[in-house]
Design a protein around this motif. Structure first.
Motif, PDB file in Angstrom:
ATOM      1  N   MET A   1      53.458   3.072  34.031  1.00 17.76           N
ATOM      2  CA  MET A   1      53.098   1.771  34.587  1.00 17.76           C
ATOM      3  C   MET A   1      52.141   1.052  33.651  1.00 17.76           C
ATOM      4  O   MET A   1      51.332   1.668  32.976  1.00 17.76           O
ATOM      5  CB  MET A   1      52.450   1.953  35.958  1.00 17.76           C
ATOM      6  CG  MET A   1      53.403   2.492  36.999  1.00 17.76           C
ATOM      7  SD  MET A   1      52.623   2.853  38.573  1.00 17.76           S
ATOM      8  CE  MET A   1      51.864   1.327  38.982  1.00 17.76           C
ATOM      9  N   SER A   2      52.241  -0.242  33.656  1.00 21.86           N
ATOM     10  CA  SER A   2      51.343  -1.049  32.840  1.00 21.86           C
ATOM     11  C   SER A   2      50.009  -1.209  33.567  1.00 21.86           C
ATOM     12  O   SER A   2      49.923  -1.025  34.779  1.00 21.86           O
ATOM     13  CB  SER A   2      51.971  -2.423  32.579  1.00 21.86           C
ATOM     14  OG  SER A   2      52.040  -3.143  33.790  1.00 21.86           O
TER      15      SER A   2
ATOM     16  N   GLU B   1      50.159  -3.467  36.610  1.00 21.58           N
ATOM     17  CA  GLU B   1      50.724  -2.869  37.812  1.00 21.58           C
ATOM     18  C   GLU B   1      49.709  -1.970  38.515  1.00 21.58           C
ATOM     19  O   GLU B   1      49.652  -1.931  39.746  1.00 21.58           O
ATOM     20  CB  GLU B   1      51.979  -2.066  37.464  1.00 21.58           C
ATOM     21  CG  GLU B   1      53.143  -2.935  37.028  1.00 21.58           C
ATOM     22  CD  GLU B   1      54.311  -2.128  36.508  1.00 21.58           C
ATOM     23  OE1 GLU B   1      55.448  -2.597  36.676  1.00 21.58           O
ATOM     24  OE2 GLU B   1      54.088  -1.028  35.952  1.00 21.58           O
ATOM     25  N   TRP B   2      48.909  -1.244  37.737  1.00 22.28           N
ATOM     26  CA  TRP B   2      47.864  -0.409  38.335  1.00 22.28           C
ATOM     27  C   TRP B   2      46.854  -1.272  39.089  1.00 22.28           C
ATOM     28  O   TRP B   2      46.420  -0.944  40.184  1.00 22.28           O
ATOM     29  CB  TRP B   2      47.133   0.407  37.268  1.00 22.28           C
ATOM     30  CG  TRP B   2      47.886   1.622  36.839  1.00 22.28           C
ATOM     31  CD1 TRP B   2      48.539   1.808  35.679  1.00 22.28           C
ATOM     32  CD2 TRP B   2      48.064   2.830  37.588  1.00 22.28           C
ATOM     33  NE1 TRP B   2      49.115   3.045  35.648  1.00 22.28           N
ATOM     34  CE2 TRP B   2      48.840   3.691  36.802  1.00 22.28           C
ATOM     35  CE3 TRP B   2      47.657   3.255  38.846  1.00 22.28           C
ATOM     36  CZ2 TRP B   2      49.203   4.961  37.235  1.00 22.28           C
ATOM     37  CZ3 TRP B   2      48.018   4.513  39.267  1.00 22.28           C
ATOM     38  CH2 TRP B   2      48.783   5.352  38.467  1.00 22.28           C
TER      39      TRP B   2
END
Length: 101
Positions: free
Chosen positions: A58-59, A62-63
């Motif tokens: 995940m980028s 997104e986190w």
């Protein structure tokens, strides 16, 4: 492969009924039980392997979106620099006590 093991287990179990030796019959029954359990574990592992989700990294955006806004309450600062002191400094004139044993 799991189906081949299952067929071998059935063949060992059928062979047990046609043998005249007790020892060979016991060995065939034990072998068929081992083969059935191995084929069941292989089928189960294939099913779990197919159901596993993809591991896409995940980028950071997104986190952050998953975490949402996190409000961490901060302790009020007691000093001008903003860092609170846990223990007040000891004066030079105060006698020092020996360490507890």
């Amino acid at each position: 492969m799991a189906w081949i093991l299952l067929l071998l287990a059935i063949a060992c179990f059928v062979f047990t009924f046609f043998t005249t030796s007790i020892g060979l019959g016991v060995c065939c029954v034990l072998l068929s039980l081992v083969l059935v359990s191995m084929s069941a574990l292989m089928l189960l592992s294939a099913r779990v392997g197919n159901a596993a989700r993809d591991t896409i990294p995940m980028s950071p955006e997104e986190w952050r979106a998953m975490r949402g806004p996190i409000d961490v309450p901060r302790a009020p600062s007691n000093t001008a620099s903003g860092v609170a002191e846990a223990v007040p400094p000891a004066s030079e004139d105060a006698p020092r006590s020996p360490p507890a044993v």
